[in-house]
Design a protein around this motif. Structure first.
Motif, PDB file in Angstrom:
ATOM      1  N   ARG A  54       0.844  -1.197   0.000  1.00  0.00           N
ATOM      2  CA  ARG A  54       0.000   0.000   0.000  1.00  0.00           C
ATOM      3  C   ARG A  54       0.875   1.241   0.000  1.00  0.00           C
ATOM      4  NH1 ARG A  54      -5.644  -0.105  -0.073  1.00  0.00           N
ATOM      5  NH2 ARG A  54      -5.164   1.993   0.557  1.00  0.00           N
ATOM      6  N   VAL A  55       0.521   2.202  -0.841  1.00  0.00           N
ATOM      7  CA  VAL A  55       1.276   3.442  -0.978  1.00  0.00           C
ATOM      8  C   VAL A  55       0.333   4.608  -0.730  1.00  0.00           C
ATOM      9  CG1 VAL A  55       2.556   4.885  -2.607  1.00  0.00           C
ATOM     10  CG2 VAL A  55       2.864   2.413  -2.645  1.00  0.00           C
ATOM     11  N   LEU A  56       0.804   5.580   0.049  1.00  0.00           N
ATOM     12  CA  LEU A  56       0.036   6.795   0.303  1.00  0.00           C
ATOM     13  C   LEU A  56       0.720   7.961  -0.384  1.00  0.00           C
ATOM     14  CD1 LEU A  56      -0.554   6.438   4.142  1.00  0.00           C
ATOM     15  CD2 LEU A  56      -2.150   5.886   2.309  1.00  0.00           C
ATOM     16  N   ARG A  57      -0.076   8.774  -1.037  1.00  0.00           N
ATOM     17  CA  ARG A  57       0.467   9.991  -1.641  1.00  0.00           C
ATOM     18  C   ARG A  57      -0.159  11.167  -0.913  1.00  0.00           C
ATOM     19  NH1 ARG A  57       0.646   8.380  -8.019  1.00  0.00           N
ATOM     20  NH2 ARG A  57       1.990   6.592  -7.677  1.00  0.00           N
ATOM     21  N   VAL A  58       0.682  11.967  -0.307  1.00  0.00           N
ATOM     22  CA  VAL A  58       0.241  13.147   0.422  1.00  0.00           C
ATOM     23  C   VAL A  58       0.974  14.328  -0.184  1.00  0.00           C
ATOM     24  CG1 VAL A  58       0.078  14.248   2.676  1.00  0.00           C
ATOM     25  CG2 VAL A  58      -0.030  11.756   2.506  1.00  0.00           C
ATOM     26  N   GLY A  59       0.254  15.107  -0.963  1.00  0.00           N
ATOM     27  CA  GLY A  59       0.902  16.195  -1.684  1.00  0.00           C
ATOM     28  C   GLY A  59       1.926  15.625  -2.645  1.00  0.00           C
ATOM     29  N   ARG A  60       3.161  16.075  -2.521  1.00  0.00           N
ATOM     30  CA  ARG A  60       4.228  15.587  -3.392  1.00  0.00           C
ATOM     31  C   ARG A  60       5.002  14.432  -2.772  1.00  0.00           C
ATOM     32  NH1 ARG A  60       7.382  20.421  -6.176  1.00  0.00           N
ATOM     33  NH2 ARG A  60       8.587  18.580  -6.688  1.00  0.00           N
ATOM     34  N   SER A  61       4.611  14.049  -1.574  1.00  0.00           N
ATOM     35  CA  SER A  61       5.315  12.978  -0.867  1.00  0.00           C
ATOM     36  C   SER A  61       4.632  11.632  -1.101  1.00  0.00           C
ATOM     37  CB  SER A  61       5.324  13.303   0.628  1.00  0.00           C
ATOM     38  OG  SER A  61       5.950  12.304   1.360  1.00  0.00           O
TER      39      SER A  61
END
Length: 91
Positions: A54-61
């Motif tokens: 599982r991958v989370l994208r928060v803004g550019r991170s």
């Protein structure tokens, strides 16, 4: 000398060590190394929506969920990110 590096790196990315030292998420680079591939390959898989955890994208991170990484390391089965367009998860 190469064997020593692999041994230290294997310990660094063991499930026990990850549980003890990582927070709820980790970097794509560290997760990629734990899974045995390069940083570049890890980011390529994230971009294609095929990273095995599982991958989370928060803004550019972009962060990898630690619990998901541990499940993949322990089971050997990928747990693909469900956010990829066109993929359905069977119920």
């Amino acid at each position: 000398m190469h064997g020593q590096t692999a041994e230290v790196q294997g310990t660094r990315y063991s499930p026990t060590r990850i549980r003890a030292t990582w927070d709820g998420t980790g970097s794509v680079e560290d997760a990629s190394r734990a899974l045995g591939f390069s940083r570049a390959k890890g980011y390529d898989l994230v971009r294609r929506g095929e990273f095995p955890c599982r991958v989370l994208r928060v803004g550019r991170s972009t962060r990898v969920v630690t619990a998901s990484l541990l499940r993949v390391l322990e089971s050997g089965e990928p747990e693909y990110n469900g956010a990829h367009a066109g993929r359905c998860t069977p119920s």
